[in-house]
Design a protein around this motif. Structure first.
Motif, PDB file in Angstrom:
ATOM      1  N   LEU B 357       0.826  -1.210   0.000  1.00 16.50           N
ATOM      2  CA  LEU B 357       0.000   0.000   0.000  1.00 16.50           C
ATOM      3  C   LEU B 357       0.862   1.264   0.000  1.00 16.50           C
ATOM      4  N   PHE B 358       2.106   1.123   0.473  1.00 22.94           N
ATOM      5  CA  PHE B 358       2.988   2.294   0.524  1.00 22.94           C
ATOM      6  C   PHE B 358       3.434   2.769  -0.861  1.00 22.94           C
ATOM      7  N   TRP B 359       3.071   2.027  -1.907  1.00 23.25           N
ATOM      8  CA  TRP B 359       3.361   2.548  -3.257  1.00 23.25           C
ATOM      9  C   TRP B 359       2.569   3.826  -3.508  1.00 23.25           C
ATOM     10  N   PHE B 360       1.433   3.963  -2.802  1.00 24.91           N
ATOM     11  CA  PHE B 360       0.635   5.183  -2.982  1.00 24.91           C
ATOM     12  C   PHE B 360       1.202   6.293  -2.110  1.00 24.91           C
ATOM     13  N   LYS B 361       1.549   7.404  -2.735  1.00 19.54           N
ATOM     14  CA  LYS B 361       2.178   8.493  -1.981  1.00 19.54           C
ATOM     15  C   LYS B 361       1.274   8.981  -0.859  1.00 19.54           C
ATOM     16  N   LYS B 362      -0.017   8.986  -1.131  1.00 16.81           N
ATOM     17  CA  LYS B 362      -0.983   9.444  -0.112  1.00 16.81           C
ATOM     18  C   LYS B 362      -0.873   8.618   1.161  1.00 16.81           C
ATOM     19  N   ILE B 363      -0.687   7.296   0.965  1.00 12.27           N
ATOM     20  CA  ILE B 363      -0.644   6.415   2.137  1.00 12.27           C
ATOM     21  C   ILE B 363       0.692   6.530   2.852  1.00 12.27           C
ATOM     22  N   ARG B 364       1.795   6.610   2.062  1.00 12.27           N
ATOM     23  CA  ARG B 364       3.080   6.605   2.751  1.00 12.27           C
ATOM     24  C   ARG B 364       3.423   7.970   3.358  1.00 12.27           C
ATOM     25  N   THR B 365       2.657   8.996   3.036  1.00  7.16           N
ATOM     26  CA  THR B 365       2.880  10.278   3.700  1.00  7.16           C
ATOM     27  C   THR B 365       1.775  10.564   4.724  1.00  7.16           C
ATOM     28  N   SER B 366       0.935   9.568   4.972  1.00  2.00           N
ATOM     29  CA  SER B 366      -0.115   9.765   5.976  1.00  2.00           C
ATOM     30  C   SER B 366       0.341   9.166   7.301  1.00  2.00           C
ATOM     31  N   ILE B 367       0.267   9.967   8.342  1.00  2.00           N
ATOM     32  CA  ILE B 367       0.762   9.505   9.636  1.00  2.00           C
ATOM     33  C   ILE B 367      -0.125   8.407  10.204  1.00  2.00           C
ATOM     34  N   VAL B 368      -1.431   8.568  10.061  1.00  2.00           N
ATOM     35  CA  VAL B 368      -2.349   7.574  10.612  1.00  2.00           C
ATOM     36  C   VAL B 368      -2.148   6.232   9.913  1.00  2.00           C
ATOM     37  N   ALA B 369      -2.085   6.267   8.568  1.00  2.00           N
ATOM     38  CA  ALA B 369      -1.913   5.023   7.809  1.00  2.00           C
ATOM     39  C   ALA B 369      -0.572   4.376   8.146  1.00  2.00           C
ATOM     40  N   THR B 370       0.487   5.199   8.252  1.00  2.00           N
ATOM     41  CA  THR B 370       1.803   4.647   8.555  1.00  2.00           C
ATOM     42  C   THR B 370       1.806   3.981   9.919  1.00  2.00           C
ATOM     43  N   PHE B 371       1.178   4.645  10.877  1.00  2.00           N
ATOM     44  CA  PHE B 371       1.152   4.094  12.234  1.00  2.00           C
ATOM     45  C   PHE B 371       0.421   2.748  12.242  1.00  2.00           C
ATOM     46  N   ALA B 372      -0.738   2.728  11.578  1.00  2.00           N
ATOM     47  CA  ALA B 372      -1.518   1.490  11.552  1.00  2.00           C
ATOM     48  C   ALA B 372      -0.725   0.383  10.856  1.00  2.00           C
ATOM     49  N   LEU B 373      -0.124   0.699   9.698  1.00  2.00           N
ATOM     50  CA  LEU B 373       0.593  -0.332   8.953  1.00  2.00           C
ATOM     51  C   LEU B 373       1.839  -0.789   9.689  1.00  2.00           C
ATOM     52  N   SER B 374       2.464   0.131  10.461  1.00  2.00           N
ATOM     53  CA  SER B 374       3.676  -0.276  11.175  1.00  2.00           C
ATOM     54  C   SER B 374       3.329  -1.346  12.204  1.00  2.00           C
ATOM     55  N   ILE B 375       2.144  -1.245  12.792  1.00  3.50           N
ATOM     56  CA  ILE B 375       1.739  -2.268  13.765  1.00  3.50           C
ATOM     57  C   ILE B 375       1.364  -3.565  13.044  1.00  3.50           C
ATOM     58  N   VAL B 376       0.691  -3.416  11.898  1.00  2.00           N
ATOM     59  CA  VAL B 376       0.349  -4.603  11.098  1.00  2.00           C
ATOM     60  C   VAL B 376       1.623  -5.369  10.723  1.00  2.00           C
ATOM     61  N   VAL B 377       2.663  -4.635  10.309  1.00  2.00           N
ATOM     62  CA  VAL B 377       3.912  -5.284   9.895  1.00  2.00           C
ATOM     63  C   VAL B 377       4.530  -6.031  11.078  1.00  2.00           C
ATOM     64  N   ASN B 378       4.505  -5.426  12.258  1.00  2.00           N
ATOM     65  CA  ASN B 378       5.095  -6.114  13.400  1.00  2.00           C
ATOM     66  C   ASN B 378       4.317  -7.350  13.803  1.00  2.00           C
TER      67      ASN B 378
END
Lengths: 176, 454
Positions: B357-378
């Motif tokens: 999902l981080f291919w989309f610039k909107k998602i990889r520059t969104s703090i909320v999305a990054t935070f959520a995905l960082s937990i998903v990855v862990n």
């Protein structure tokens, strides 16, 4: 006059002005005691005429010591002191000794080099540093010039040279 | 002379001066603890105490308190061990590898990332130590100490012993690297303080005076340590993967484990750095130093390493089929479609699909999305280790030995204990140590600040 007691301090705000100033000040025949900065300024060792640090050599030698110790230890223990056949392989299973050898090489190189760094820079918890200006660790660069080693020039002349090369302030500092 | 790119985003926003850097970072060290911090610490210490009940029970009664059985002799303990060590890798990658590549964006995040490394490695090391059962005798099993058995030495042919050396070297070298970086910043706090704080930070700063000669040596030390830490960090997870790869268990006996584990480690580590930094920058108001640009760059590292991990999963599967070895083929089919399929597909979703999902610039520059995905990855990376370890063991060679793993309260409690420990240490670090490397950030204020670019 006694050495290492009375200093003229040139205070600089900008690292590029500082680098030019050091060249100018040294060009005027002034001997600089030391320059103090809040962050590492690139190229400052060249303009101050400092030689390259020998710490990489220390790291290499300590690393070599680590390699030697690790290999000696493993061959002694596994081949000579208590030889054991593990997985039908030779007692001296050299490839198996590589990981531990690598780790001990890195460990000794890193700790040896840092030890030399602490000793050579006189860094220790009970050290009492001479603080020329409290703003050195904040936002100012300070060029400290020992009056005794520049006896021929005099305080005022040194102050003028510092001012004309861009110092924002010129102060005096004496230590007991 | 500094060359400033007109295309690159500035690394420091808000037109900060050198004085602002000192002030913004020293602020939370000097101020009274905030309510949020105190609440956070209470939760962390509470978790630690709750978990320590399970830890004490395990040490008192023995490893039988865990859900292990004679088929599955390794489960949550080693899963948690590998997971925590992996998280640690990002700190070293940021401070050492990015230093060698002269990536200046590392400067705002390296301090906290290295702290994370050190605390994560402490948590990781707990598991093999507890799993010894009688850790007070462990020194004889883990270190080549002379003993009354003759001396019967430790086995240097075993990857488990290599791990002892790798993890302890990694921990101690990271600690030294981190501490040397902290010395100039402790001096900054010392020079702003009076009284007891001045004495304490004075001792911590080792008498730092900022002399050009010392800075020059400091820079050589940092460079050499980075040069040493780079192969070290790669060796650590390589050796961790050897714990599995050198065995003959189908599903473990895989030659791609070393690079695959290292990529996975960096992947999960960056996710944890993001989880921690997104909170830290908000709470300590450091948005001008840890910018959206920093978050985006870290997300790009996550796409790359996540994709490497994805390719590794697929390669493993392909090679199991291509090898023609029935046991290998069965192990992988069982992973994906057997009783642990839920764990396998959780891993696939969290690690392979979600980072794309981080291919989309909107998602990889969104703090909320990054935070959520960082937990998903862990979560995904925990499942990866669980899948590798438990699914490869649970269908033993004899069907009569087939078993499932069910965690007990002690398994869960010991894992909670390490969470409590990690967050307690991190919160203490965040309050009492400067969370951003002030000296290094000051060195780029002139070249990478918003003020210059305007």
């Amino acid at each position: 006059m006694e050495r290492d007691k009375n200093f003229v301090l040139g205070v600089f705000d900008d690292e590029d002005v500082l680098l030019d100033a050091i060249t100018k000040v040294r060009g005027n025949g002034v001997k600089i005691h030391e320059v103090y900065s809040p962050f590492p300024v690139h190229g400052i060792d060249d303009v101050l005429g400092y030689k390259r640090s020998k710490l990489p050599i220390a790291a290499f030698l300590f690393g070599l010591l680590g390699t030697t110790l690790a290999l000696t230890m493993q061959f002694y223990m596994m081949k000579f002191d208590w030889p054991m056949i593990i997985g039908g392989k030779d007692h001296a299973a050299f490839p198996d000794f590589i990981p531990v050898t690598f780790e001990l090489t890195v460990l000794l190189a890193a700790f040896g080099m840092c030890g030399v760094f602490f000793v050579s820079s006189n860094l220790k918890p009970w050290a009492q540093p001479r603080i020329f200006d409290l703003r050195i660790t904040d936002d100012k660069h300070v060029v400290a010039i020992d009056l005794a080693t520049n006896a021929g020039l005099g305080e005022e002349k040194i102050g003028d040279i510092l001012k004309s090369s861009g110092a924002s302030e010129v102060n005096k500092k004496s230590f007991e | 002379m500094q060359v400033t790119s007109s295309v690159r985003e500035p690394l420091i926003t808000g037109g900060k001066t050198l004085k602002d850097v000192t002030h913004d970072v020293s602020r939370q060290v000097e101020g009274k603890p905030t309510l949020g911090w105190i609440l956070g610490l209470l939760v962390a210490v509470g978790t630690l105490l709750l978990g320590s009940l399970a830890l004490v029970a395990t040490l008192w009664e023995g490893i039988g308190m865990w859900g292990l059985n004679k088929t599955i002799g390794w489960a949550w303990d080693i899963t948690n061990f590998v997971w925590w060590v992996g998280i640690g890798h990002a700190g070293t990658l940021i401070s050492a590898v990015l230093l060698l590549f002269r990536q200046k964006w590392r400067m705002a995040i390296n301090r906290a990332a290295e702290a994370m490394t050190i605390f994560a490695v402490i948590c990781a090391a707990m598991f093999p130590i507890i799993h010894m059962g009688r850790p007070w005798l462990g020194a004889y099993w883990a270190l080549p100490l002379p003993n009354t058995f003759g001396s019967l030495w430790v086995n240097f042919n075993s990857p488990l012993l290599w791990d002892v050396f790798a993890i302890s070297t990694y921990f101690s070298v990271s600690l030294v690297f981190w501490y040397i970086g902290l010395i100039p910043d402790f001096a900054t706090i010392r020079d702003r303080a009076t009284g007891l704080r001045r004495t304490i930070y004075g001792a911590l700063s080792f008498g730092w005076d900022g002399a050009a000669k010392t800075w020059s040596r400091y820079e050589s030390v940092a460079l050499i340590l980075a040069g040493l830490a780079t192969p070290l960090v790669l060796s650590v997870h390589t050796i961790v993967s050897f714990d599995f790869a050198t065995s003959v268990i189908p599903g473990w006996h895989t030659t791609i484990f070393p690079p695959y584990f290292v990529a996975g480690a960096i992947f999960s580590g960056f996710a944890m750095v993001l989880t921690l930094m997104i909170i830290t920058r908000k709470v300590f108001k450091l948005e001008d130093y840890i910018t959206i640009g920093h978050i985006e760059l870290m997300n790009i590292v996550i796409i790359i390493t996540g994709s490497i991990v994805g390719i590794a999963y697929i390669t493993e599967f392909f090679i199991a089929w291509y090898s023609g070895v029935a046991a290998e083929q069965y192990a992988f089919m069982n992973r994906a479609f057997g009783p642990y399929a839920w764990a396998y597909w959780s891993m696939m979703t969290c690690n392979v699909i979600s980072p794309q999902l981080f291919w989309f610039k909107k998602i990889r520059t969104s703090i909320v999305a990054t935070f959520a995905l960082s937990i998903v990855v862990n979560i995904g990376m925990w499942f990866e280790r669980f899948v590798i370890i438990v699914t490869s063991l649970h269908r033993d060679y004899l069907p009569s030995s087939w078993a499932m793993f069910y965690p007990t309260l002690s398994d869960i409690g010991v894992y909670l204990f390490t969470f409590g420990l990690f967050f307690t240490l991190f919160l203490l670090f965040a309050k009492f140590f400067p969370v951003i490397n002030m000296a290094e950030v000051k060195s780029i204020v002139k070249s990478s600040s918003e003020k210059v670019n305007k």
